[in-house]
Design a protein around this motif. Structure first.
Motif, PDB file in Angstrom:
ATOM      1  N   THR A   1       0.820  -1.218   0.000  1.00 36.77           N
ATOM      2  CA  THR A   1       0.000   0.000   0.000  1.00 36.77           C
ATOM      3  C   THR A   1       0.854   1.269   0.000  1.00 36.77           C
ATOM      4  OG1 THR A   1      -0.107   0.069   2.418  1.00 36.77           O
ATOM      5  CG2 THR A   1      -1.827  -1.206   1.266  1.00 36.77           C
ATOM      6  N   LYS A   2       2.167   1.120  -0.051  1.00 36.96           N
ATOM      7  CA  LYS A   2       3.097   2.245   0.014  1.00 36.96           C
ATOM      8  C   LYS A   2       3.774   2.471  -1.332  1.00 36.96           C
ATOM      9  CE  LYS A   2       2.496   2.332   4.475  1.00 36.96           C
ATOM     10  NZ  LYS A   2       1.815   3.432   5.129  1.00 36.96           N
ATOM     11  N   THR A   3       4.419   3.600  -1.461  1.00 37.57           N
ATOM     12  CA  THR A   3       5.312   3.825  -2.588  1.00 37.57           C
ATOM     13  C   THR A   3       6.635   3.177  -2.209  1.00 37.57           C
ATOM     14  OG1 THR A   3       4.236   5.904  -3.145  1.00 37.57           O
ATOM     15  CG2 THR A   3       6.469   5.570  -3.984  1.00 37.57           C
ATOM     16  N   VAL A   4       7.057   2.195  -2.991  1.00 33.64           N
ATOM     17  CA  VAL A   4       8.271   1.439  -2.672  1.00 33.64           C
ATOM     18  C   VAL A   4       9.300   1.672  -3.768  1.00 33.64           C
ATOM     19  CG1 VAL A   4       9.264  -0.847  -2.242  1.00 33.64           C
ATOM     20  CG2 VAL A   4       6.957  -0.303  -1.413  1.00 33.64           C
ATOM     21  N   VAL A   5      10.483   2.073  -3.341  1.00 35.23           N
ATOM     22  CA  VAL A   5      11.618   2.273  -4.240  1.00 35.23           C
ATOM     23  C   VAL A   5      12.707   1.296  -3.814  1.00 35.23           C
ATOM     24  CG1 VAL A   5      13.380   3.895  -5.034  1.00 35.23           C
ATOM     25  CG2 VAL A   5      11.054   4.714  -4.547  1.00 35.23           C
ATOM     26  N   LEU A   6      13.189   0.530  -4.767  1.00 35.54           N
ATOM     27  CA  LEU A   6      14.230  -0.454  -4.494  1.00 35.54           C
ATOM     28  C   LEU A   6      15.487  -0.110  -5.284  1.00 35.54           C
ATOM     29  CD1 LEU A   6      12.052  -3.671  -4.883  1.00 35.54           C
ATOM     30  CD2 LEU A   6      12.658  -2.511  -2.743  1.00 35.54           C
ATOM     31  N   TRP A   7      16.632  -0.399  -4.715  1.00 34.01           N
ATOM     32  CA  TRP A   7      17.885  -0.218  -5.441  1.00 34.01           C
ATOM     33  C   TRP A   7      18.865  -1.302  -5.028  1.00 34.01           C
ATOM     34  CZ3 TRP A   7      22.206   0.613  -2.414  1.00 34.01           C
ATOM     35  CH2 TRP A   7      21.998   1.130  -1.144  1.00 34.01           C
ATOM     36  N   HIS A   8      19.774  -1.583  -5.918  1.00 36.10           N
ATOM     37  CA  HIS A   8      20.876  -2.467  -5.553  1.00 36.10           C
ATOM     38  C   HIS A   8      22.148  -1.974  -6.212  1.00 36.10           C
ATOM     39  CE1 HIS A   8      20.081  -4.579  -9.418  1.00 36.10           C
ATOM     40  NE2 HIS A   8      21.318  -5.022  -9.323  1.00 36.10           N
ATOM     41  N   THR A   9      23.245  -2.309  -5.575  1.00 37.60           N
ATOM     42  CA  THR A   9      24.550  -1.982  -6.132  1.00 37.60           C
ATOM     43  C   THR A   9      25.204  -3.265  -6.597  1.00 37.60           C
ATOM     44  OG1 THR A   9      25.707  -2.242  -4.029  1.00 37.60           O
ATOM     45  CG2 THR A   9      24.910  -0.042  -4.563  1.00 37.60           C
ATOM     46  N   GLY A  10      26.128  -3.109  -7.498  1.00 36.71           N
ATOM     47  CA  GLY A  10      26.867  -4.264  -7.970  1.00 36.71           C
ATOM     48  C   GLY A  10      28.086  -3.823  -8.740  1.00 36.71           C
ATOM     49  N   ALA A  11      28.881  -4.784  -9.086  1.00 39.82           N
ATOM     50  CA  ALA A  11      30.116  -4.492  -9.806  1.00 39.82           C
ATOM     51  C   ALA A  11      29.927  -4.537 -11.316  1.00 39.82           C
ATOM     52  CB  ALA A  11      31.202  -5.484  -9.392  1.00 39.82           C
ATOM     53  N   ASN A  12      28.802  -5.087 -11.772  1.00 36.46           N
ATOM     54  CA  ASN A  12      28.632  -5.192 -13.227  1.00 36.46           C
ATOM     55  C   ASN A  12      28.348  -3.814 -13.825  1.00 36.46           C
ATOM     56  OD1 ASN A  12      25.731  -4.766 -13.893  1.00 36.46           O
ATOM     57  ND2 ASN A  12      25.434  -6.445 -12.466  1.00 36.46           N
ATOM     58  N   PRO A  13      28.606  -3.673 -15.130  1.00 37.48           N
ATOM     59  CA  PRO A  13      28.433  -2.360 -15.766  1.00 37.48           C
ATOM     60  C   PRO A  13      26.993  -1.860 -15.827  1.00 37.48           C
ATOM     61  CG  PRO A  13      29.787  -3.807 -17.121  1.00 37.48           C
ATOM     62  CD  PRO A  13      29.221  -4.641 -16.018  1.00 37.48           C
ATOM     63  N   GLY A  14      26.038  -2.694 -15.460  1.00 43.82           N
ATOM     64  CA  GLY A  14      24.651  -2.250 -15.440  1.00 43.82           C
ATOM     65  C   GLY A  14      23.939  -2.404 -16.763  1.00 43.82           C
ATOM     66  N   HIS A  15      24.299  -3.428 -17.528  1.00 43.38           N
ATOM     67  CA  HIS A  15      23.584  -3.685 -18.779  1.00 43.38           C
ATOM     68  C   HIS A  15      22.098  -3.846 -18.464  1.00 43.38           C
ATOM     69  CE1 HIS A  15      27.357  -4.105 -20.822  1.00 43.38           C
ATOM     70  NE2 HIS A  15      27.726  -5.134 -20.071  1.00 43.38           N
ATOM     71  N   PRO A  16      21.233  -3.134 -19.161  1.00 45.13           N
ATOM     72  CA  PRO A  16      19.801  -3.165 -18.832  1.00 45.13           C
ATOM     73  C   PRO A  16      19.204  -4.571 -18.773  1.00 45.13           C
ATOM     74  CG  PRO A  16      20.241  -1.419 -20.400  1.00 45.13           C
ATOM     75  CD  PRO A  16      21.522  -2.194 -20.245  1.00 45.13           C
ATOM     76  N   ASP A  17      19.590  -5.456 -19.696  1.00 47.94           N
ATOM     77  CA  ASP A  17      19.024  -6.803 -19.666  1.00 47.94           C
ATOM     78  C   ASP A  17      19.467  -7.576 -18.433  1.00 47.94           C
ATOM     79  OD1 ASP A  17      21.586  -6.683 -20.836  1.00 47.94           O
ATOM     80  OD2 ASP A  17      21.316  -8.592 -21.862  1.00 47.94           O
ATOM     81  N   VAL A  18      20.685  -7.358 -17.960  1.00 45.20           N
ATOM     82  CA  VAL A  18      21.176  -8.030 -16.752  1.00 45.20           C
ATOM     83  C   VAL A  18      20.456  -7.487 -15.532  1.00 45.20           C
ATOM     84  CG1 VAL A  18      23.196  -8.421 -15.282  1.00 45.20           C
ATOM     85  CG2 VAL A  18      23.432  -8.520 -17.779  1.00 45.20           C
ATOM     86  N   VAL A  19      20.325  -6.171 -15.446  1.00 41.18           N
ATOM     87  CA  VAL A  19      19.647  -5.552 -14.302  1.00 41.18           C
ATOM     88  C   VAL A  19      18.191  -6.007 -14.252  1.00 41.18           C
ATOM     89  CG1 VAL A  19      18.902  -3.355 -13.289  1.00 41.18           C
ATOM     90  CG2 VAL A  19      21.217  -3.578 -14.240  1.00 41.18           C
ATOM     91  N   THR A  20      17.536  -6.027 -15.394  1.00 46.43           N
ATOM     92  CA  THR A  20      16.143  -6.482 -15.449  1.00 46.43           C
ATOM     93  C   THR A  20      16.026  -7.916 -14.965  1.00 46.43           C
ATOM     94  OG1 THR A  20      15.624  -4.987 -17.267  1.00 46.43           O
ATOM     95  CG2 THR A  20      14.184  -6.896 -16.995  1.00 46.43           C
ATOM     96  N   GLU A  21      16.931  -8.774 -15.384  1.00 46.08           N
ATOM     97  CA  GLU A  21      16.889 -10.183 -14.973  1.00 46.08           C
ATOM     98  C   GLU A  21      17.129 -10.329 -13.476  1.00 46.08           C
ATOM     99  OE1 GLU A  21      16.002 -13.921 -14.889  1.00 46.08           O
ATOM    100  OE2 GLU A  21      15.690 -12.629 -16.622  1.00 46.08           O
TER     101      GLU A  21
END
Length: 159
Positions: free
Chosen positions: A55-75
């Protein structure tokens, strides 16, 4: 997490200390953690509160060492969240870094195995070469500029 809390003038609570009454009092809840072999640190525990969080506005984040390729982040997000959670959360990837010396014993063993495997390969991808370089020379790319998209999203007026 400390930078985000400071920028938003928000309370900072360890996932292990999060209580239902804190969630009930909040309009917006932000959770973040480092991506490790076993998943995003603290996310499973955080999502145990989903009935209240839904019932709330939820914002999630994560950090990692990968370059952040969108398909990897989505997976990564798809492997950790239900369809409902994917639809009702806003998610960010904050490129971090890697320091093998800061790993726990299990992660260190797993990482050594992966590094040994990569060093035996004849042909490495760009990401694999980058991982080996980070393993040998720890670094971070996380700074206050990195958190700006998340902070701006949270501060943006809602209509």
């Amino acid at each position: 997490a400390q930078w985000i809390a400071a920028e938003l003038d928000a309370s900072l609570v360890e996932t292990t200390d999060l209580r239902p009454d804190q969630i009930e009092r909040a309009d917006e809840v932000i959770h973040g953690g480092a991506l490790r072999v076993g998943g995003i640190l603290g996310l499973r525990r955080f999502l145990r509160h989903w009935p209240l969080l839904a019932t709330k506005t939820v914002v999630l984040w994560h950090t990692g060492a990968n370059p952040g390729h969108p398909d990897v982040v989505t997976e990564v997000w798809r492997s950790h969240l239900t369809d409902e959670q994917l639809q009702s959360t806003t998610r960010f990837y904050l490129r971090g870094g890697f320091d093998a010396h800061r790993l726990g014993w299990l992660d260190r063993i797993l990482m050594r195995g992966m590094v040994a495997h990569l060093r035996r390969k004849k042909i490495l991808s760009e990401d694999e070469r980058g991982l080996l370089a980070m393993y040998d020379h720890p670094h971070t790319e996380l700074d206050r500029v990195t958190i700006a998209p998340l902070v701006n999203h949270v501060k943006a007026p809602r209509g």
